[in-house]
Write an enzyme that holds these catalytic residues in place. Structure first.
Site, PDB file in Angstrom:
ATOM      1  N   GLY A  13     -95.722 -27.610  14.884  1.00 17.23           N
ATOM      2  CA  GLY A  13     -94.690 -26.599  15.051  1.00 17.23           C
ATOM      3  C   GLY A  13     -93.476 -26.849  14.175  1.00 17.23           C
ATOM      4  O   GLY A  13     -93.232 -27.970  13.714  1.00 17.23           O
ATOM      5  N   ILE A  15     -90.079 -26.795  14.806  1.00 19.52           N
ATOM      6  CA  ILE A  15     -89.113 -27.755  15.352  1.00 19.52           C
ATOM      7  C   ILE A  15     -89.754 -29.124  15.510  1.00 19.52           C
ATOM      8  O   ILE A  15     -89.169 -30.145  15.133  1.00 19.52           O
ATOM      9  CB  ILE A  15     -88.544 -27.248  16.692  1.00 19.52           C
ATOM     10  CG1 ILE A  15     -87.714 -25.976  16.485  1.00 19.52           C
ATOM     11  CG2 ILE A  15     -87.691 -28.324  17.365  1.00 19.52           C
ATOM     12  CD1 ILE A  15     -87.241 -25.319  17.775  1.00 19.52           C
ATOM     13  N   ALA A  16     -90.971 -29.159  16.044  1.00 12.89           N
ATOM     14  CA  ALA A  16     -91.643 -30.441  16.287  1.00 12.89           C
ATOM     15  C   ALA A  16     -91.809 -31.252  15.013  1.00 12.89           C
ATOM     16  O   ALA A  16     -91.605 -32.478  15.009  1.00 12.89           O
ATOM     17  CB  ALA A  16     -93.002 -30.196  16.933  1.00 12.89           C
ATOM     18  N   ASP A  65    -104.212 -29.691  24.976  1.00 13.46           N
ATOM     19  CA  ASP A  65    -103.942 -28.257  25.062  1.00 13.46           C
ATOM     20  C   ASP A  65    -103.090 -28.007  26.297  1.00 13.46           C
ATOM     21  O   ASP A  65    -103.406 -28.497  27.388  1.00 13.46           O
ATOM     22  CB  ASP A  65    -105.273 -27.509  25.163  1.00 13.46           C
ATOM     23  CG  ASP A  65    -105.122 -26.004  24.998  1.00 13.46           C
ATOM     24  OD1 ASP A  65    -104.125 -25.446  25.519  1.00 13.46           O
ATOM     25  OD2 ASP A  65    -105.995 -25.391  24.363  1.00 13.46           O
ATOM     26  N   ALA A  86     -93.572 -27.957  22.339  1.00 14.94           N
ATOM     27  CA  ALA A  86     -94.712 -27.038  22.317  1.00 14.94           C
ATOM     28  C   ALA A  86     -94.647 -26.052  23.473  1.00 14.94           C
ATOM     29  O   ALA A  86     -94.153 -26.354  24.551  1.00 14.94           O
ATOM     30  CB  ALA A  86     -96.018 -27.830  22.394  1.00 14.94           C
ATOM     31  N   TYR A 159     -90.837 -12.725  27.466  1.00 14.13           N
ATOM     32  CA  TYR A 159     -90.659 -13.988  26.725  1.00 14.13           C
ATOM     33  C   TYR A 159     -89.444 -14.740  27.246  1.00 14.13           C
ATOM     34  O   TYR A 159     -89.487 -15.957  27.456  1.00 14.13           O
ATOM     35  CB  TYR A 159     -90.509 -13.708  25.229  1.00 14.13           C
ATOM     36  CG  TYR A 159     -90.254 -14.964  24.412  1.00 14.13           C
ATOM     37  CD1 TYR A 159     -91.273 -15.869  24.166  1.00 14.13           C
ATOM     38  CD2 TYR A 159     -88.985 -15.234  23.902  1.00 14.13           C
ATOM     39  CE1 TYR A 159     -91.046 -17.026  23.427  1.00 14.13           C
ATOM     40  CE2 TYR A 159     -88.746 -16.383  23.157  1.00 14.13           C
ATOM     41  CZ  TYR A 159     -89.780 -17.267  22.928  1.00 14.13           C
ATOM     42  OH  TYR A 159     -89.542 -18.417  22.209  1.00 14.13           O
ATOM     43  N   LYS A 163     -89.289 -18.452  29.273  1.00 12.33           N
ATOM     44  CA  LYS A 163     -88.430 -19.584  28.927  1.00 12.33           C
ATOM     45  C   LYS A 163     -87.539 -19.989  30.101  1.00 12.33           C
ATOM     46  O   LYS A 163     -87.335 -21.174  30.373  1.00 12.33           O
ATOM     47  CB  LYS A 163     -87.569 -19.235  27.703  1.00 12.33           C
ATOM     48  CG  LYS A 163     -88.352 -19.151  26.410  1.00 12.33           C
ATOM     49  CD  LYS A 163     -89.029 -20.479  26.105  1.00 12.33           C
ATOM     50  CE  LYS A 163     -89.739 -20.488  24.766  1.00 12.33           C
ATOM     51  NZ  LYS A 163     -90.419 -21.776  24.507  1.00 12.33           N
TER      52      LYS A 163
END
Length: 346
Positions: A13, A15-16, A65, A86, A159, A163
Site C-alpha cells: 500500500g 502509506i504502508a 488476508d 491495511a 466508506y 472508517k
C-alpha cells in the site's frame, strides 16, 4: 539487545510502503503482510529501491488476508509492534453498505486479537479523517482529534462509516482488553507525496486524472492534504513515544485547499501540463444530480460544499511532528508520476 520487530500490514500500500522505508532506515526488522507473496514481492522490492533502500535483509513478507481470522497468529507472532495501515479494498459500487463496513471492522479486530495474544507492546492503527468529519454539516471550527463522525446524520457515505466504526471497534477492544496492549491511531486527510510505483492510492488518482486531462470541471470540494512521508513519520512517533499511547492523531498540514486550487498549484509548477488541467468547478447541485445515476460519484458528492478546516496542533505539540506544506506534497506526487512515466506530456 535483540532488534525490534514491527509488523506492517498491507505492505504494498501507498502509506504502508513509506512506513516500511522509514522503519528500515531507522534500523527495525520489518515483517509485512500481503495477500499474495509471489505477486507482491517484486512490487515491494521495486518500491523500496525507488525510495533508496537497497538493503532488504531486515524485511520479510508473510501471507495474510484481512478477511481470514486464521492468518493473523502467524503474521503477528513475536512482533514488538504492529502498524496497521491495511484495509479491505472498498468497493464503491456496492449493493449493501455492509459489504464495505463489516470487513473493515472484522479486519481491525483480527489484528488486535492476535496482537493481544502475542503480547505486542502497541498497535498503531491507520484510521482516517473520515472517522472525524462526516455528519457535521454545521461545523465552524477546525476539526480535531476530539471530533468523531456522526453516523446518525443522513448522507454519510458507507466508506466514512466503515472508517468510523472500525476505529471505534478498535478503541472498544482496547477498553475491554486486559493483556496490556496499547493503541494509537493516525487519521490522515488526503494523502499526497511521492508514489514509488505505478501501484498507488486513490488519493493520488486525483493528481493523475488532472495531469491526463480526465477532469475538465472539478467538484467544489475542500480538503486537507498531507505528504505520505509525514504520515509515515507520524506513525513511527505514535509507535514509539510514551505519550502517544491511547491517543488519536490527525495527520494534516492544517491547510485547506479546493480541488481547483490543487489544479492551480500543478499548473504553476508544471506549465507543460497546463492545457490538460481543470480550469472550472462543477456546481454542487449538478454533481449531486449526477451522483444519483453514477455510484462512483456518490462519495465525492457527499462531501461537496462541506467545511473541511483541520488542526494538527496535537501532533505538533505532543509529538514534535512537523509536516511539509500541502503544496510540496502535491508537487511531489506529480513529479514522481512524471519520473515513473505514469503521466507524460503528449
Amino acid at each position: 539487545m535483540s532488534q525490534s520487530l514491527v509488523v506492517v500490514t498491507g505492505g504494498s500500500g501507498f502509506i504502508a510502503s513509506h512506513i516500511i522505508v522509514q522503519l528500515l532506515q531507522a534500523g527495525y526488522a520489518v515483517r509485512t503482510t500481503v495477500r499474495n507473496i509471489e505477486k507482491k514481492r517484486p512490487l515491494i522490492e521495486q518500491m523500496m529501491h525507488q525510495a533508496g533502500v537497497t538493503d532488504l535483509s531486515n524485511l520479510s513478507l508473510v501471507a495474510a488476508d484481512l478477511t481470514n481470522p486464521d492468518h493473523w497468529d502467524d503474521a503477528i507472532n513475536s512482533a514488538d509492534y504492529v502498524i496497521h495501515p491495511a484495509s479491505p479494498t472498498p468497493t464503491l459500487n456496492f449493493k449493501d453498505e455492509r459489504e464495505m463496513i463489516e470487513p473493515a471492522i472484522n479486519g481491525v479486530l483480527y489484528v488486535l486479537r492476535a496482537a493481544a495474544k502475542h503480547h505486542v507492546k502497541r498497535v498503531v492503527l491507520t484510521s482516517a479523517y473520515g472517522a472525524i468529519f462526516a455528519g457535521h454539516r454545521d461545523q465552524t471550527t477546525p476539526f480535531t482529534e476530539k471530533d468523531w463522525s456522526d453516523l446518525t446524520q443522513p448522507g454519510v457515505h458507507p466508506y466514512q462509516k466503515s472508517k468510523t466504526m472500525s476505529e471505534r471497534a478498535a478503541w472498544d477492544f482496547i477498553k475491554h482488553d486486559d493483556s496490556g496492549l496499547q493503541l494509537a491511531t493516525v487519521n490522515p486527510v488526503a494523502v499526497m507525496g511521492p508514489v514509488l510505483a505505478d501501484d498507488y492510492s486513490h488519493s493520488n488518482i486525483q493528481i493523475k486524472d488532472y495531469l491526463t486531462g480526465k477532469t475538465p470541471p472539478v467538484p467544489k470540494v475542500d480538503s486537507g492534504y498531507v505528504d505520505v512521508r509525514d504520515v509515515a513519520s507520524l506513525h513511527l512517533l505514535a509507535m514509539t513515544r510514551p505519550e502517544a499511547n491511547g491517543q488519536r492523531f490527525l495527520a494534516t498540514t492544517g491547510e485547506t485547499l479546493s480541488m481547483l486550487e490543487v489544479a492551480n498549484i500543478l499548473c504553476e509548477a508544471f506549465p507543460a501540463f497546463a492545457h490538460k488541467l481543470p480550469k472550472h468547478e462543477i456546481p454542487t447541485a449538478a454533481l449531486k444530480l449526477a451522483a444519483k445515476a453514477d455510484p462512483m460519484l456518490k462519495m465525492v458528492a457527499s462531501v461537496a460544499g462541506t467545511y473541511a478546516e483541520t488542526s494538527n496542533e496535537k501532533a505538533v505539540t505532543l509529538l514534535g511532528w512537523h509536516p511539509r506544506s500541502a503544496r510540496e506534497a502535491i508537487i511531489a506526487t506529480a513529479q514522481s508520476m512524471i519520473d515513473l512515466g505514469i503521466v507524460s506530456v503528449d
